[in-house]
Design an enzyme around this catalytic site. Structure first.
Site, PDB file in Angstrom:
ATOM      1  N   SER A  93     -35.025  17.244 -32.121  1.00  0.00           N
ATOM      2  CA  SER A  93     -35.646  17.082 -33.436  1.00  0.00           C
ATOM      3  C   SER A  93     -37.171  17.023 -33.390  1.00  0.00           C
ATOM      4  O   SER A  93     -37.822  17.189 -34.424  1.00  0.00           O
ATOM      5  CB  SER A  93     -35.115  15.815 -34.109  1.00  0.00           C
ATOM      6  N   LYS A 164     -39.786   9.943 -34.235  1.00  0.00           N
ATOM      7  CA  LYS A 164     -40.265  10.827 -35.303  1.00  0.00           C
ATOM      8  C   LYS A 164     -41.784  10.699 -35.408  1.00  0.00           C
ATOM      9  O   LYS A 164     -42.407   9.851 -34.784  1.00  0.00           O
ATOM     10  CB  LYS A 164     -39.637  10.465 -36.655  1.00  0.00           C
TER      11      LYS A 164
END
Length: 279
Positions: A93, A164
């Site tokens: 991701s 993230k």
């Protein structure tokens, strides 16, 4: 001839007579020592390089090794708990910034002394209550062992931990997308050079204001990242509380070909503060 004198001469030529306290020139094994001295018996304690000496020195050495072996993992765990924690990247991701199998070092002191996450920071956080529902824990022993292995970078991180990039902080107005398909933060378009090649800034439109004390998180591989956008309709709206941030990813430790400080980004340099001219 003086008989007593003859006996005295013979005694001197044969060497001194052994008296009651005189030690023999031979060891107990009967082996003459060098220069007429006594050779140490091979089994005598304290003889350098012999069995007795080895046994005498081996105990402290083994104890020292055992102490070091016990103290080293404890020191690493303490270091990981409070200073720098290894973290294994389990998914794609964050490609191409971080790749599957990368071992990164998370700076746990980055936000400990009044500092707060900033736009553009790559952080590790606990997604319980934001990305994941609150659930009762499973086997505590298994969880402890897995957590210790994850802390040492030897196992996948807990399923509740995520990595993230911070795109919006408290008060920010984040919009996707402008007429050119770019994200805007407080009215300023972002040139996100870290995006995975071929990805759009977002294929999901949104227009949100980040509540104070929370963060809007997005992955760099936008087409493969389950991030704040995936939780827009849920309680909390995908916002991550600042207090759930574990630390900032500052270094890549493995593989050696990519080891070094994590590259910074200038994508947010032109973003005004909330409530500014463009916010």
């Amino acid at each position: 001839m003086d008989t007593e004198e003859q006996h005295t001469k013979r005694d001197r030529s044969a060497g001194p007579a052994k008296g009651p306290g005189t030690r023999s020139r031979f060891s107990r094994s009967g082996t003459p020592g060098p220069s007429g001295g006594t050779s140490p018996d091979p089994g005598e304690s304290g003889a350098p390089g012999q069995a007795g000496g080895d046994r005498a020195g081996r105990g402290p050495t083994l104890r020292r090794v055992a102490v070091v072996c016990a103290a080293l993992p404890a020191a690493v765990l303490l270091l990981s708990a409070f200073v720098v924690q290894p973290f294994l990247i389990p998914s794609g991701s964050m490609e191409s910034t971080l790749r599957v199998g990368d071992r990164v070092l998370v700076n746990k002191l980055a936000y400990r002394f009044g500092s707060v996450p900033e736009r553009g920071d790559v952080v590790v956080f606990d997604g319980t209550g934001s990305f994941l529902p609150e659930t009762a824990g499973g086997n505590p022993v298994a969880g402890l062992l897995r957590g210790a292995a994850a802390v040492l970078g030897l196992a996948d991180p807990p399923d509740t931990d995520f990595v993230k990039r911070v795109v919006g902080v408290g008060g920010d107005h984040v919009v996707c997308c402008d007429t050119e398909g770019r994200l805007e933060v407080n009215g300023a378009p972002l040139d996100e050079e870290y995006l995975h090649l071929g990805d759009a800034p977002s294929r999901v439109p949104f227009d949100i204001v980040v509540p104070d004390g929370t963060l809007w998180m997005m992955g760099d591989h936008r087409d493969r990242s389950s991030d704040s956008r995936s939780h827009l309709g849920e309680p909390g709206g995908g916002m991550v509380p600042v207090g759930e941030v574990i630390g900032r990813v500052d270094w890549i430790g493995w593989p050696w070909s990519r080891a070094g400080s994590l590259a910074g980004s200038r994508a947010f340099d032109g973003v005004p503060e909330p409530g500014g001219p463009h916010g």
